[in-house]
Write a protein that holds these residues in place. Structure first.
Motif, PDB file in Angstrom:
ATOM      1  N   SER A  10       0.823  -1.217   0.000  1.00 23.30           N
ATOM      2  CA  SER A  10       0.000   0.000   0.000  1.00 23.30           C
ATOM      3  C   SER A  10       0.853   1.260   0.000  1.00 23.30           C
ATOM      4  O   SER A  10       1.447   1.625   1.019  1.00 23.30           O
ATOM      5  CB  SER A  10      -0.933   0.011   1.216  1.00 23.30           C
ATOM      6  N   ARG A  11       0.882   1.959  -1.129  1.00 17.91           N
ATOM      7  CA  ARG A  11       1.624   3.218  -1.190  1.00 17.91           C
ATOM      8  C   ARG A  11       0.961   4.271  -0.302  1.00 17.91           C
ATOM      9  O   ARG A  11       1.647   5.090   0.313  1.00 17.91           O
ATOM     10  CB  ARG A  11       1.712   3.726  -2.632  1.00 17.91           C
ATOM     11  N   THR A  12      -0.355   4.250  -0.226  1.00 17.76           N
ATOM     12  CA  THR A  12      -1.063   5.213   0.618  1.00 17.76           C
ATOM     13  C   THR A  12      -0.644   5.069   2.071  1.00 17.76           C
ATOM     14  O   THR A  12      -0.388   6.059   2.769  1.00 17.76           O
ATOM     15  CB  THR A  12      -2.590   5.020   0.503  1.00 17.76           C
ATOM     16  N   ARG A  14       2.149   3.709   3.113  1.00 16.09           N
ATOM     17  CA  ARG A  14       3.559   4.112   3.212  1.00 16.09           C
ATOM     18  C   ARG A  14       3.668   5.633   3.348  1.00 16.09           C
ATOM     19  O   ARG A  14       4.410   6.153   4.183  1.00 16.09           O
ATOM     20  CB  ARG A  14       4.345   3.633   1.994  1.00 16.09           C
ATOM     21  N   THR A  15       2.906   6.338   2.521  1.00 17.99           N
ATOM     22  CA  THR A  15       2.954   7.799   2.536  1.00 17.99           C
ATOM     23  C   THR A  15       2.550   8.354   3.898  1.00 17.99           C
ATOM     24  O   THR A  15       3.134   9.324   4.392  1.00 17.99           O
ATOM     25  CB  THR A  15       2.040   8.381   1.446  1.00 17.99           C
ATOM     26  N   HIS A  62      10.868   1.555  -8.291  1.00 19.49           N
ATOM     27  CA  HIS A  62      10.048   2.533  -7.564  1.00 19.49           C
ATOM     28  C   HIS A  62      10.642   3.941  -7.673  1.00 19.49           C
ATOM     29  O   HIS A  62      10.544   4.734  -6.735  1.00 19.49           O
ATOM     30  CB  HIS A  62       9.941   2.126  -6.096  1.00 19.49           C
ATOM     31  N   GLU A  65       8.237   6.998  -6.882  1.00 23.33           N
ATOM     32  CA  GLU A  65       7.897   7.147  -5.463  1.00 23.33           C
ATOM     33  C   GLU A  65       9.087   7.647  -4.654  1.00 23.33           C
ATOM     34  O   GLU A  65       8.952   8.549  -3.819  1.00 23.33           O
ATOM     35  CB  GLU A  65       7.394   5.819  -4.902  1.00 23.33           C
ATOM     36  N   ASN A 111      11.316   5.216   3.130  1.00 22.63           N
ATOM     37  CA  ASN A 111      10.506   4.705   2.016  1.00 22.63           C
ATOM     38  C   ASN A 111      11.032   3.342   1.565  1.00 22.63           C
ATOM     39  O   ASN A 111      10.267   2.392   1.336  1.00 22.63           O
ATOM     40  CB  ASN A 111      10.557   5.708   0.874  1.00 22.63           C
ATOM     41  N   LEU A 115       9.606  -0.870   1.394  1.00 25.16           N
ATOM     42  CA  LEU A 115       9.539  -1.547   0.094  1.00 25.16           C
ATOM     43  C   LEU A 115      10.443  -2.779   0.005  1.00 25.16           C
ATOM     44  O   LEU A 115      10.199  -3.674  -0.802  1.00 25.16           O
ATOM     45  CB  LEU A 115       9.953  -0.573  -1.019  1.00 25.16           C
TER      46      LEU A 115
END
Length: 208
Positions: A10-12, A14-15, A62, A65, A111, A115
């Motif tokens: 989930s990038r959301t 992570r952010t 990535h 990102e 980040n 990942l």
């Protein structure tokens, strides 16, 4: 408890966790370049206990990102300036890149931690992040601010204001009736606040 692997997908999510850069040093000390801001690809690999190639592959997959979170690649005059101002001061410790140099701030390193699959250090960082998130949610899910204020007011009324009125009534003759009326009004407010608090507790217990 949320499994740490959800951060891999989930990038959301992570952010939402990228501001917690202090987690990196709590899991393992992150050594920085002399500017105190960045690390190189090799330094990232050392921190996570993986190969430089593993970091490069992750960077390629990535790039967007990581770039959004501060990763930069220096070339040409920018690289020459960085070598002159930063790396040349420590020629024995840091290799002098010839054509390009990728730099990662702490935010980009965090980040990468969210990942990188095959790293025990990265897994520990993810677990730590989710532990902090769970603790924060538990605190937010506690009694609402208004509810806590109501409880405090009721406590003050019952333990301080009402006894004060009792003392005034005993010491006063001329205004006794008015003081008794005021004391009863305070008691009614206290009772209403306590009843309101009890209703809130019952509603919470009924939640599915």
């Amino acid at each position: 408890m949320i499994d740490e692997s959800v951060l891999l997908e989930s990038r959301t999510l992570r952010t939402s966790a990228l501001d917690r850069i202090e987690v990196l040093d709590r899991v393992k000390t992150l050594s920085l370049l002399p500017n105190g801001l960045h690390v190189t690809t090799a330094m990232v690999a050392t921190y996570f206990g993986v190969t430089v190639e593993a970091v490069r592959q992750l960077k390629a997959r990535h790039r967007q990102e990581l770039t959004a979170n501060g990763m930069i690649t220096l070339r040409g005059s920018d690289l020459a300036e960085f070598k002159r101002d930063i790396l040349s001061r420590y020629p024995g410790s840091y290799p002098q890149p010839r054509s390009s140099l990728t730099l990662f701030p702490r935010r980009a390193v965090l980040n990468i931690a969210m990942l990188l699959r095959d790293s025990e250090v990265a897994r520990r960082v993810r677990t730590y992040l989710l532990d902090v998130e769970q603790a924060t949610r538990a605190e937010l899910d506690g009694p609402a601010l208004d509810d806590r204020i109501d409880q405090r007011i009721a406590h003050v009324l019952g333990k301080t204001v009402v006894p004060m009125f009792n003392a005034l009534i005993e010491a006063s003759g001329e205004h006794q009736r008015e003081l008794v009326a005021m004391r009863e009004g305070v008691r009614r407010i206290e009772q209403r606040l306590r009843a309101h608090h009890a209703r809130l507790r019952r509603l919470e217990y009924r939640r599915p």
